[in-house]
Design a protein around this motif. Structure first.
Motif: not given
Length: 268
Positions: A175-193
């Motif tokens: 699932t991609d994530f769109e933030d409040a500014k409309g920026k699309i991020s890649k899916p949540i990564q299984n990595e702590i950082n």
């Protein structure tokens, strides 16, 4: 989904005398350490807060003065807790805004040096609110399709938080994530950082967000009449402001960060 870890990850939950990070105390703490190989350790204890537990707090978590009068104080368990947390990243539900700042205060208050700034923090509530917007019980119901039994029991809440994070990784792996500014991020990564960065709301210089970093990496105040003003500028132009904070009911860690900035200014 099994967590992809580089360091052990400790899930924590605190039950306390109230919600003021600077003045309230821990009455119960639960910790689940998930090792890199997936094995788990659990630590749960009640703590004598050395102050009366307000009735409103007892009604939430069910812990009364009588229940903790013979339990150890935080000072008596601080070193063993610090050792348990050594080398670990931290996770919780609303932990970035409450549990970790309050725990840091308790360590500072008894003189046990735990450098939380070297750790990564994963706030499961922040992931939940960004992706679905809602409480731990609702998150557990939504992600795990079960009702949360014994809510506000520290261990039950801690276990639920751990289960929710694993379920979030399963649900949002594509699932991609769109933030409040409309920026699309890649899916949540299984990595702590990546999880730590995603679950952070602010770039805090202290834990509670009284001092934050602006877009240029400069520490600025995040409250009151000097909100948005660089800390160094305020300390130069309003010398009494430092004393006001140091003598006020601000968290010890906020005072520690402010002092470090003031000392840095003298060296430059």
């Amino acid at each position: 989904m099994k967590l992809n870890l580089k360091n052990p990850l400790v899930f924590l939950d605190l039950e306390t005398t109230g919600i003021n990070v600077a003045t309230d105390r821990i009455v119960e703490i639960a910790l689940i350490k998930v090792h890199v190989d997936g094995t788990e350790e659990t630590k749960e204890m009640r703590i004598n807060p050395e102050m009366p537990i307000p009735e409103f707090a007892s009604k939430v978590h069910g812990i009364y003065d009588e229940d903790v009068k013979d339990e150890p104080t935080f000072k008596e368990v601080a070193k063993s807790l610090a050792k348990f947390l050594e080398g670990c990243d931290l996770a919780g539900f609303n932990s970035n805004r409450f549990d970790i700042p309050l725990l840091a205060e308790e360590f500072l208050r008894v003189g046990v040096d735990v450098d939380f700034k070297k750790r990564k923090f994963v706030d499961v509530q922040a992931i939940f609110h960004k992706m679905e917007k809602r409480t731990l019980a609702a998150a557990y119901k939504f992600y795990c399709q079960e009702n949360l039994i014994d809510a506000h029991s520290a261990l039950a809440d801690t276990k639920a938080t751990y289960e929710v994070l694993k379920a979030q990784l399963d649900m949002y792996q594509d699932t991609d994530f769109e933030d409040a500014k409309g920026k699309i991020s890649k899916p949540i990564q299984n990595e702590i950082n990546a999880l730590s960065e995603f679950s952070s709301y602010d770039r805090n210089a202290d834990f509670i967000g009284r001092i934050v970093f602006d877009e240029n990496g400069v520490e600025v105040f995040n409250f009151g009449k000097n909100k948005g003003v660089p800390v160094e500028k305020v300390l130069r132009e309003q010398p009494g402001y430092f004393g006001w904070i140091m003598n006020g009911e601000f968290p010890l860690y906020t005072k520690k960060v402010l002092t470090a900035i003031k000392l840095r200014m003298k060296d430059n």
